[in-house]
Design a protein around this motif. Structure first.
Motif, PDB file in Angstrom:
ATOM      1  N   LEU A  60       0.820  -1.208   0.000  1.00 27.76           N
ATOM      2  CA  LEU A  60       0.000   0.000   0.000  1.00 27.76           C
ATOM      3  C   LEU A  60       0.859   1.266   0.000  1.00 27.76           C
ATOM      4  O   LEU A  60       1.844   1.365   0.732  1.00 27.76           O
ATOM      5  N   VAL A  61       0.457   2.226  -0.827  1.00 29.83           N
ATOM      6  CA  VAL A  61       1.103   3.535  -0.868  1.00 29.83           C
ATOM      7  C   VAL A  61       0.070   4.573  -0.432  1.00 29.83           C
ATOM      8  O   VAL A  61      -0.987   4.700  -1.053  1.00 29.83           O
ATOM      9  N   ARG A  62       0.358   5.267   0.649  1.00 36.94           N
ATOM     10  CA  ARG A  62      -0.559   6.282   1.157  1.00 36.94           C
ATOM     11  C   ARG A  62      -0.153   7.670   0.679  1.00 36.94           C
ATOM     12  O   ARG A  62       1.033   7.941   0.494  1.00 36.94           O
ATOM     13  N   ALA A  63      -1.149   8.513   0.526  1.00 37.87           N
ATOM     14  CA  ALA A  63      -0.864   9.906   0.188  1.00 37.87           C
ATOM     15  C   ALA A  63      -0.174  10.579   1.369  1.00 37.87           C
ATOM     16  O   ALA A  63      -0.633  10.474   2.504  1.00 37.87           O
ATOM     17  N   LYS A  64       0.932  11.248   1.109  1.00 41.29           N
ATOM     18  CA  LYS A  64       1.669  11.974   2.141  1.00 41.29           C
ATOM     19  C   LYS A  64       1.280  13.446   2.080  1.00 41.29           C
ATOM     20  O   LYS A  64       1.538  14.130   1.092  1.00 41.29           O
ATOM     21  N   ILE A  65       0.648  13.899   3.150  1.00 43.69           N
ATOM     22  CA  ILE A  65       0.130  15.266   3.200  1.00 43.69           C
ATOM     23  C   ILE A  65       0.922  16.070   4.221  1.00 43.69           C
ATOM     24  O   ILE A  65       0.995  15.670   5.395  1.00 43.69           O
ATOM     25  N   PRO A  66       1.526  17.182   3.841  1.00 39.06           N
ATOM     26  CA  PRO A  66       2.216  18.021   4.841  1.00 39.06           C
ATOM     27  C   PRO A  66       1.202  18.626   5.813  1.00 39.06           C
ATOM     28  O   PRO A  66       0.114  19.059   5.406  1.00 39.06           O
ATOM     29  N   PHE A  67       1.542  18.650   7.077  1.00 38.52           N
ATOM     30  CA  PHE A  67       0.650  19.245   8.069  1.00 38.52           C
ATOM     31  C   PHE A  67       0.419  20.727   7.775  1.00 38.52           C
ATOM     32  O   PHE A  67      -0.660  21.260   8.034  1.00 38.52           O
ATOM     33  N   SER A  68       1.424  21.382   7.216  1.00 37.43           N
ATOM     34  CA  SER A  68       1.288  22.811   6.901  1.00 37.43           C
ATOM     35  C   SER A  68       0.169  23.062   5.898  1.00 37.43           C
ATOM     36  O   SER A  68      -0.502  24.095   5.945  1.00 37.43           O
ATOM     37  N   ALA A  69      -0.066  22.086   4.988  1.00 41.12           N
ATOM     38  CA  ALA A  69      -1.154  22.245   4.015  1.00 41.12           C
ATOM     39  C   ALA A  69      -2.512  22.168   4.701  1.00 41.12           C
ATOM     40  O   ALA A  69      -3.439  22.917   4.359  1.00 41.12           O
ATOM     41  N   CYS A  70      -2.654  21.271   5.678  1.00 45.08           N
ATOM     42  CA  CYS A  70      -3.907  21.181   6.443  1.00 45.08           C
ATOM     43  C   CYS A  70      -4.130  22.462   7.244  1.00 45.08           C
ATOM     44  O   CYS A  70      -5.260  22.963   7.354  1.00 45.08           O
ATOM     45  N   LEU A  71      -3.040  22.993   7.799  1.00 43.36           N
ATOM     46  CA  LEU A  71      -3.133  24.216   8.591  1.00 43.36           C
ATOM     47  C   LEU A  71      -3.553  25.392   7.726  1.00 43.36           C
ATOM     48  O   LEU A  71      -4.343  26.248   8.137  1.00 43.36           O
ATOM     49  N   GLN A  72      -3.032  25.434   6.509  1.00 45.28           N
ATOM     50  CA  GLN A  72      -3.392  26.520   5.595  1.00 45.28           C
ATOM     51  C   GLN A  72      -4.863  26.440   5.213  1.00 45.28           C
ATOM     52  O   GLN A  72      -5.538  27.464   5.087  1.00 45.28           O
ATOM     53  N   ALA A  73      -5.375  25.213   5.040  1.00 41.70           N
ATOM     54  CA  ALA A  73      -6.783  25.051   4.695  1.00 41.70           C
ATOM     55  C   ALA A  73      -7.696  25.566   5.807  1.00 41.70           C
ATOM     56  O   ALA A  73      -8.793  26.065   5.547  1.00 41.70           O
ATOM     57  N   PHE A  74      -7.225  25.473   7.068  1.00 39.21           N
ATOM     58  CA  PHE A  74      -8.011  25.965   8.197  1.00 39.21           C
ATOM     59  C   PHE A  74      -8.200  27.479   8.125  1.00 39.21           C
ATOM     60  O   PHE A  74      -9.255  28.017   8.475  1.00 39.21           O
ATOM     61  N   SER A  75      -7.177  28.181   7.665  1.00 42.23           N
ATOM     62  CA  SER A  75      -7.205  29.645   7.699  1.00 42.23           C
ATOM     63  C   SER A  75      -7.793  30.269   6.447  1.00 42.23           C
ATOM     64  O   SER A  75      -7.976  31.489   6.395  1.00 42.23           O
ATOM     65  N   GLU A  76      -8.100  29.472   5.436  1.00 43.07           N
ATOM     66  CA  GLU A  76      -8.630  30.040   4.195  1.00 43.07           C
ATOM     67  C   GLU A  76     -10.100  30.411   4.356  1.00 43.07           C
ATOM     68  O   GLU A  76     -10.840  29.759   5.100  1.00 43.07           O
ATOM     69  N   PRO A  77     -10.542  31.458   3.638  1.00 44.35           N
ATOM     70  CA  PRO A  77     -11.957  31.869   3.728  1.00 44.35           C
ATOM     71  C   PRO A  77     -12.879  30.782   3.190  1.00 44.35           C
ATOM     72  O   PRO A  77     -12.518  30.028   2.285  1.00 44.35           O
ATOM     73  N   SER A  78     -14.069  30.711   3.767  1.00 42.40           N
ATOM     74  CA  SER A  78     -15.088  29.757   3.308  1.00 42.40           C
ATOM     75  C   SER A  78     -16.401  30.494   3.092  1.00 42.40           C
ATOM     76  O   SER A  78     -16.686  31.496   3.759  1.00 42.40           O
TER      77      SER A  78
END
Length: 682
Positions: free
Chosen positions: A418-436
């Motif tokens: 199995l190969v899992r997608a590697k997601i940087p934590f910084s990308a998740c953090l940036q998604a938190f701060s983006e306007p919705s």
């Protein structure tokens, strides 16, 4: 006193055990073997007999919960099997409607082999077995791969639960299956099937690695009581925090002194008992050298009965809760919020240990047409981050793995690693701060609905930040899916850039005007904001509970509905379907949803409970609701704009509060009004 809680580890075929009960008289530790009618007074004898015959939390919970799940099916005796000549081979099964080769079920009426339903852990199938039942009405199916000479896993679609089939041998023989010839391995696969790869669980547990056992305070394990890993993980983390150690273990003598007559039903007593078990080291001791020598001489290995079984704690904390009282898998984040709610409702001295998690979130909402803004604050305990799949750093590897996986399935070869997608934590953090986008936004500047955007920032930073990665999401078909990804979590986290700034120069605030309340002619036609419902469902809460939360908070958004959930999680009907009362019908929840004023001119109790769950005092919640005509959103704004509200005494409220506090073991020292918020660096 007799030792009543007998560990389930004693149910082993390798050892024989005898129960021995003694009455111990302190402080001299004088022991009297039981029964002893001659030496003991009658009342003491009666009390000892009652204790010895009482059920422990283990005996109360486990047999009931498991035995109820395996009842003989009502269809087993009269099951009609079609004489269609179908014969099932001993291996090589495949769903007749798709390409799946695992989680397959054999319908006992017509011999169809179909895949099972999808599970939250990402396993399962496409639900073709259930579809077949809906089309044909054939009720019973057996899971292929579980058939042994001792029985098999049988499910009844009509009864919607696992069942026993007393005639399973006859039903399987109809399709050419001889139970006596079937063998199953520990993992549910036949010996000639493909061997499974090393599981993620084995990697986490460092399987195959020689590890040194650790003993002493802080190194005490908790036994799994049957899918209770969510509870164990949360409580181990909770009691690693000094504030919780001081509040419960540090206050243990005082808590026990104030404990009620029935300590099994007291939250603080059970927390202190569990904390002491984890931190004292009394249940995590290395074996004596003499014991090891004896084992070597006798060439046997005796299992160490270290660790604790939190059966009494689980029995109490899950009492009345439809999910946690079961033996099913649960969500650690949902249990954490349930625990925090109980900590808030059961004060233990002047220090509230849950203060270390609480923080303020500043919500900035802007009307896209008028450009005016509104700043509001809400209390939260968890930072929820979305998974930024588009930011995967190994996209080429993922594409290659998917091609290899499809080729292996087509050729019936073992699947690649199995190969899992590697997601940087910084990308998740940036998604938190983006306007919705704000769904169904009503602009007070335009006095009409308009487009609106919302951004979130930290108005305060907690001492301990709980982070949840939202791995569950909903597809376009509204079917929940789990994202199997790997998040690269940094050792050091700096979120100073997410500090809230408040109203900026040049920004103009939206007028403080509430939208008009529209009561429909048909209350059942009242709209429920489905986007808010789905946001809450993604957090792991039951769908019906999310619908009720959004409805009873007047569609004010997911944040307000979230606080309603926290205040009502322990209610027996928490996950029951929403029942909207007819207009004019007496229903406190409906009154709360519409902002109605009670007969005694008091704000609806539902709204008061929501504000209290955010960390405010009861009298502040009532005062704010009265000042804003029971508008929940405006009441929260009023609280933050009135840091020192006027003292207002109500004899009826005082009496009610005294009654509520009468059962508290240790009264908390009341601090300053308003939310108890600590702030620190980012």
């Amino acid at each position: 006193f007799p030792d009543l809680e007998i560990s389930s580890d004693l149910n082993s075929d390798d050892f024989e055990y005898e129960d021995e009960a003694k009455l111990v008289i302190f402080p001299d530790h004088y022991e009297i073997s039981l029964p002893n009618i001659e030496e003991l007074p009658a009342l003491v004898t009666i009390a000892c007999d009652a204790l010895l015959s009482a059920k422990s939390p283990y005996r109360k919970q486990e047999p009931d919960s498991w035995e109820e799940e395996l009842q003989a099916s009502k269809h087993a005796k009269t099951l009609v099997q079609l004489d269609n000549g179908v014969r099932i081979p001993p291996s090589g099964w495949k769903c007749s409607r798709c390409d799946l080769r695992e989680n397959l079920w054999l319908n006992l009426s017509d011999g169809s082999v179909l895949c099972g339903k999808w599970f939250f852990d990402g396993s399962g199938g496409n639900g073709h077995a259930v579809e077949h039942y809906r089309d044909t009405g054939y009720p019973l199916a057996v899971k292929l791969g579980t058939i042994t000479p001792d029985g098999a896993d049988v499910y009844s679609f009509d009864e919607e639960e696992p069942v026993l089939d007393p005639h399973i041998a006859k039903h399987l023989a109809h399709f050419g299956i001889d139970m006596l010839q079937m063998q199953v391995t520990d993992n549910g696969l036949r010996d000639n099937d493909i061997k499974p790869r090393v599981s993620e669980w084995e990697v986490i547990q460092e399987a195959g690695v020689k590890l040194k056992p650790m003993y002493g305070p802080g190194y005490t394990g908790m036994k799994n009581l049957g899918n209770s890993c969510y509870l164990n993980a949360v409580m181990q983390a909770i009691f690693s925090i000094p504030e919780f150690q001081r509040a419960y273990v540090g206050n243990l003598p005082r808590i026990f002194d104030y404990s009620p007559l029935d300590p099994t039903q007291d939250f603080n007593t059970q927390m202190a008992k569990l904390g002491h078990g984890l931190l004292s080291g009394q249940y995590s001791k290395p074996p004596m050298k003499s014991e090891l020598i004896e084992q070597v001489m006798k060439e046997e290995h005796k299992p160490q009965h270290n660790g604790i079984s939190p059966r009494m704690f689980k029995a109490f904390i899950s009492k009345g809760h439809p999910e946690f009282s079961s033996n099913r898998q649960q969500d650690a984040q949902e249990f954490f919020l349930h625990l925090i709610n109980l900590v808030e409702r059961n004060p233990v001295g002047s220090e509230n240990p849950s203060d270390v998690f609480r923080f303020l979130v500043e919500e900035r909402t802007q009307c896209c047409q008028s450009r005016k803004v509104r700043y509001t604050d809400r209390v939260d305990y968890i930072m929820q981050l979305p998974v930024a799949m588009e930011a995967a750093t190994n996209k080429d590897e993922l594409i290659a793995y998917e091609l290899k996986r499809r080729e292996a399935e087509a050729a019936r070869r073992p699947l690649p690693e199995l190969v899992r997608a590697k997601i940087p934590f910084s990308a998740c953090l940036q998604a938190f701060s983006e306007p919705s986008n704000v769904e169904d936004f009503w602009s007070s500047a335009l006095q009409a609905k308009s487009a609106g955007v919302k951004t979130s920032r930290f108005a305060s930073f907690p001492e301990y930040l709980v982070v949840q990665i939202k791995k569950f999401t909903f597809g376009l078909d509204w079917i929940p899916k789990k994202l199997d990804v790997s998040i690269d979590m940094p050792d050091f986290l700096d979120i100073t850039h997410l500090r809230a700034r408040g109203l900026q120069p040049g920004e103009e605030e939206l007028p403080d005007i509430a939208p008009p309340i529209v009561i429909p002619d048909d209350p059942k036609a009242l709209d429920i904001d489905e986007s808010s419902v789905m946001q809450l469902a993604e957090m792991g809460f039951p769908l019906e509970a999310c619908r009720k939360a959004v409805y009873y908070t007047g569609n004010l958004g997911a944040e307000v509905a979230f606080n309603w959930i926290i205040a009502h999680m322990e209610e027996p009907d928490f996950a029951e379907p929403l029942v909207i009362p007819a207009f004019g019908e007496v229903a406190s929840s409906g009154a709360a949803a519409l902002g109605a004023v009670g007969l005694d001119n008091q704000p609806p109790e539902e709204m008061v409970a929501i504000i209290i769950s955010m960390g405010f005092q009861r009298n502040v919640a009532i005062q704010a609701l009265k000042a804003t005509n029971n508008n929940l959103e405006r009441a929260l704004e009023w609280i933050f704009s009135h840091p020192d509200p006027e003292e207002e005494s109500d004899p009826a409220l005082d009496t009610m509060d005294m009654e509520n506090n009468a059962n508290a073991n240790i009264l908390a020292e009341t601090g300053s009004e308003g939310p108890r918020i600590k702030d620190g660096p980012g």
